[in-house]
Design an enzyme around this catalytic site. Structure first.
Site, short mmCIF file in Angstrom:
data_model
loop_
_atom_site.label_atom_id
_atom_site.label_comp_id
_atom_site.label_asym_id
_atom_site.label_seq_id
_atom_site.Cartn_x
_atom_site.Cartn_y
_atom_site.Cartn_z
N GLY A 213 0.83 -1.20 0.00
CA GLY A 213 0.00 0.00 0.00
C GLY A 213 0.87 1.26 0.00
N GLN A 214 0.20 2.40 0.00
CA GLN A 214 0.92 3.68 -0.06
C GLN A 214 1.93 3.85 1.09
OE1 GLN A 214 0.15 8.41 -0.44
NE2 GLN A 214 -1.53 7.28 0.47
N ASP B 225 -2.69 -12.08 5.35
CA ASP B 225 -4.03 -11.47 5.35
C ASP B 225 -4.46 -11.37 6.81
OD1 ASP B 225 -6.73 -10.95 5.35
OD2 ASP B 225 -7.16 -12.21 3.61
N ALA C 186 -4.83 -1.87 5.66
CA ALA C 186 -6.12 -1.27 5.99
C ALA C 186 -7.05 -1.37 4.79
CB ALA C 186 -5.95 0.21 6.36
N TYR D 81 -16.11 3.93 7.12
CA TYR D 81 -14.64 3.83 7.18
C TYR D 81 -14.12 4.39 8.51
CZ TYR D 81 -9.78 5.29 6.37
OH TYR D 81 -8.43 5.51 6.50
N LYS E 271 -12.22 2.40 11.58
CA LYS E 271 -10.88 2.78 12.04
C LYS E 271 -10.90 3.07 13.55
CE LYS E 271 -7.61 3.12 10.05
NZ LYS E 271 -6.58 2.08 9.74
N1 NAP Z 1 -4.44 7.49 2.54
C1 NAP Z 1 -4.81 8.45 3.38
O1 NAP Z 1 -5.09 9.59 2.98
C2 NAP Z 1 -4.85 8.18 4.86
C3 NAP Z 1 -5.24 9.23 5.71
C4 NAP Z 1 -5.26 9.00 7.08
C5 NAP Z 1 -4.92 7.77 7.58
N2 NAP Z 1 -4.57 6.76 6.74
C6 NAP Z 1 -4.24 5.44 7.33
O2 NAP Z 1 -2.90 5.11 6.97
C7 NAP Z 1 -2.78 3.69 6.84
C8 NAP Z 1 -2.15 3.35 5.50
O3 NAP Z 1 -2.98 3.84 4.46
P1 NAP Z 1 -2.54 3.77 2.92
O4 NAP Z 1 -2.84 5.08 2.32
O5 NAP Z 1 -1.18 3.19 2.82
O6 NAP Z 1 -3.61 2.70 2.38
P2 NAP Z 1 -3.53 1.76 1.09
O7 NAP Z 1 -2.66 2.37 0.06
O8 NAP Z 1 -4.94 1.40 0.74
O9 NAP Z 1 -2.78 0.46 1.63
C9 NAP Z 1 -3.39 -0.50 2.43
C10 NAP Z 1 -2.76 -1.85 2.15
O10 NAP Z 1 -3.37 -2.82 3.00
C11 NAP Z 1 -3.59 -3.98 2.22
N3 NAP Z 1 -4.65 -4.81 2.80
C12 NAP Z 1 -5.99 -4.71 2.61
N4 NAP Z 1 -6.62 -5.69 3.29
C13 NAP Z 1 -5.65 -6.42 3.92
C14 NAP Z 1 -5.67 -7.56 4.75
N5 NAP Z 1 -6.82 -8.19 5.07
N6 NAP Z 1 -4.50 -8.03 5.23
C15 NAP Z 1 -3.34 -7.43 4.89
N7 NAP Z 1 -3.24 -6.37 4.08
C16 NAP Z 1 -4.39 -5.86 3.60
C17 NAP Z 1 -3.98 -3.45 0.85
O11 NAP Z 1 -3.86 -4.44 -0.13
P3 NAP Z 1 -4.86 -4.41 -1.41
O12 NAP Z 1 -4.66 -3.08 -2.05
O13 NAP Z 1 -4.39 -5.57 -2.22
O14 NAP Z 1 -6.25 -4.58 -0.84
C18 NAP Z 1 -2.95 -2.33 0.69
O15 NAP Z 1 -1.74 -2.83 0.18
C19 NAP Z 1 -4.18 3.13 7.05
O16 NAP Z 1 -4.32 2.71 8.38
C20 NAP Z 1 -5.10 4.31 6.79
O17 NAP Z 1 -6.32 4.18 7.48
C21 NAP Z 1 -4.51 6.94 5.39
#
Ligand code: NAP
Length: 288
Positions: free
Chosen positions: A11-12, A38, A62, A127, A131
C-alpha cells in the site's frame, strides 16, 4: 538487531516505509503483503508472524476505500477491526510491539480548533467508524503499542489525491475540486521517517496515541491549486462545494490535527505541507 515486519507493504504507506528503510542497517526488515499475511485470517497471520519472530510490527494494512466502505461495511471491518484484533492476539502470543495507523475521519469535523489526541471522537462514515473500532481493539493490547492518526496522506506511491490531480493536470483535464473541507496534508515519507527515527531511539511507545500531519491547513482545492502552480499548469480548476458531490461517504468539514504531542516526544517541528509536496512532486518527476 531488531526485526521489523511491515504489513500491508504494497500500500501507499507500506511503500513509504520501504523507501525510508532502504539501506537502513539498524533493523532487519520484512515486507509482508496481503498475499503473505491477510490480517483477517488469524491462523495464517499467526503462522506467518511466528516464522518471522518480529520485535515490532508496523501495521500499514487497511481497508481505505472511504466511499466503497458505505456499501461494504463488513469488508471494511474485516481488515480495520478484525485485522487489528487478530494482530493484537498474535502480539500477545509472540510478544511483539505494534505500530498502527488511523485517521482524522474518526472526528465529526464540528470543532473549529485543531483536534488533539484527547478530543472526543465521532466518526461520520463507515470507514471512520471501523478505524475507530480498530483503535479500541489496539488499545486492549498488553504488549507495547501505539496508534498514529494522520490526514490526507500523499506520496509518490500507491493511489492518492496528489498523484491523481498531477496526472489530470499533465493531461490538461479540467478539474472540479471541493473547497469546503479543511485539514493538514501529510507526506507519507515524512511520517515513515519519523516513525523509524522514534523507533530507533525507543521513544515512540511513550504514548498510545499520536497525531501526525505536516503543518499548515488547506482545502482539497488549495492543495490542487498548489500542484497546478508547481506544474505550471493552466488547466482550469473550479472550486465546488462538497454538497455537489453525489454518492460519497460523509467527511468531516474540518479535521485539522494538533501534532504537538509527537513533536515534543521527537523534539522536532513539522515542516509545512507545501515543502513536503514539492519534494513529492520532484520524486514523481524523477520516477514517472
Ligand atoms: N491514505 C490516506 O489519505 C490516509 C489518511 C489518514 C490515515 N490513513 C491510514 O494510513 C494507513 C495506511 O494507508 P494507505 O494510504 O497506505 O492505504 P492503502 O494504500 O490502501 O494500503 C493498504 C494496504 O493494505 C492492504 N490490505 C488490505 N486488506 C488487507 C488484509 N486483510 N491483510 C493485509 N493487508 C491488507 C492493501 O492491499 P490491497 O490493495 O491488495 O487490498 C494495501 O496494500 C491506514 O491505516 C489508513 O487508514 C490513510
Amino acid at each position: 538487531m531488531k526485526t521489523l515486519v511491515i504489513t500491508g507493504a504494497q500500500g501507499q504507506l507500506g511503500q513509504c516505509f520501504r523507501h525510508v528503510l532502504a539501506g537502513n542497517t539498524k533493523f532487519k526488515v520484512h515486507y509482508s503483503t496481503k498475499l503473505d499475511c491477510d490480517l483477517s485470517q488469524l491462523e495464517a497471520t499467526t503462522k506467518h508472524l511466528q516464522a518471522l519472530q518480529p520485535d515490532i510490527v508496523i501495521n500499514c494494512a487497511a481497508y481505505t476505500q472511504v466511499d466503497a466502505a458505505e456499501a461494504n461495511p463488513q469488508q471494511a471491518a474485516n481488515v480495520n477491526v478484525l485485522g487489528v484484533e487478530n494482530l493484537v492476539q498474535v502480539a500477545e502470543k509472540l510478544g511483539f510491539s505494534i505500530v498502527h495507523f488511523s485517521t482524522d475521519y474518526v472526528f465529526d469535523g464540528k470543532q473549529t480548533t485543531p483536534y488533539d489526541e484527547t478530543a472526543p471522537t465521532r466518526a461520520l462514515s463507515v470507514y471512520g467508524q471501523t478505524k475507530l473500532n480498530g483503535e479500541t481493539a489496539l488499545f486492549k493490547a498488553t504488549t507495547p503499542h501505539c496508534c498514529i492518526r494522520s490526514s490526507w496522506v500523499f506520496s509518490p506511491f500507491g493511489k492518492n489525491f496528489v498523484k491523481t490531480i498531477r496526472h489530470k493536470l499533465l493531461h490538461q483535464e479540467a478539474l472540479q475540486v471541493v473547497n469546503d473541507q479543511y485539514a493538514r496534508p501529510t507526506y507519507g515519507i515524512d511520517l515513515a521517517q519519523k516513525v523509524v527515527q522514534l523507533l530507533q531511539n525507543n521513544s515512540l511507545m511513550t504514548h498510545p496515541l499520536y497525531h501526525f500531519a505536516n503543518s499548515g491547513e488547506t482545502s482539497w482545492f488549495g492543495l490542487a491549486q498548489h500542484i497546478a502552480t508547481k506544474l505550471g499548469s493552466e488547466a482550469p480548476i473550479t472550486a465546488i462545494p462538497t454538497s455537489s458531490l453525489k454518492n460519497t461517504a460523509p467527511r468531516p468539514k474540518y479535521s485539522v490535527l494538533a501534532t504537538e504531542r509527537i513533536e515534543k516526544i521527537g523534539n522536532f517541528s513539522q515542516r509545512v505541507w507545501e515543502a513536503a509536496l514539492d519534494d513529492c512532486l520532484k520524486l514523481l518527476d524523477e520516477t514517472h
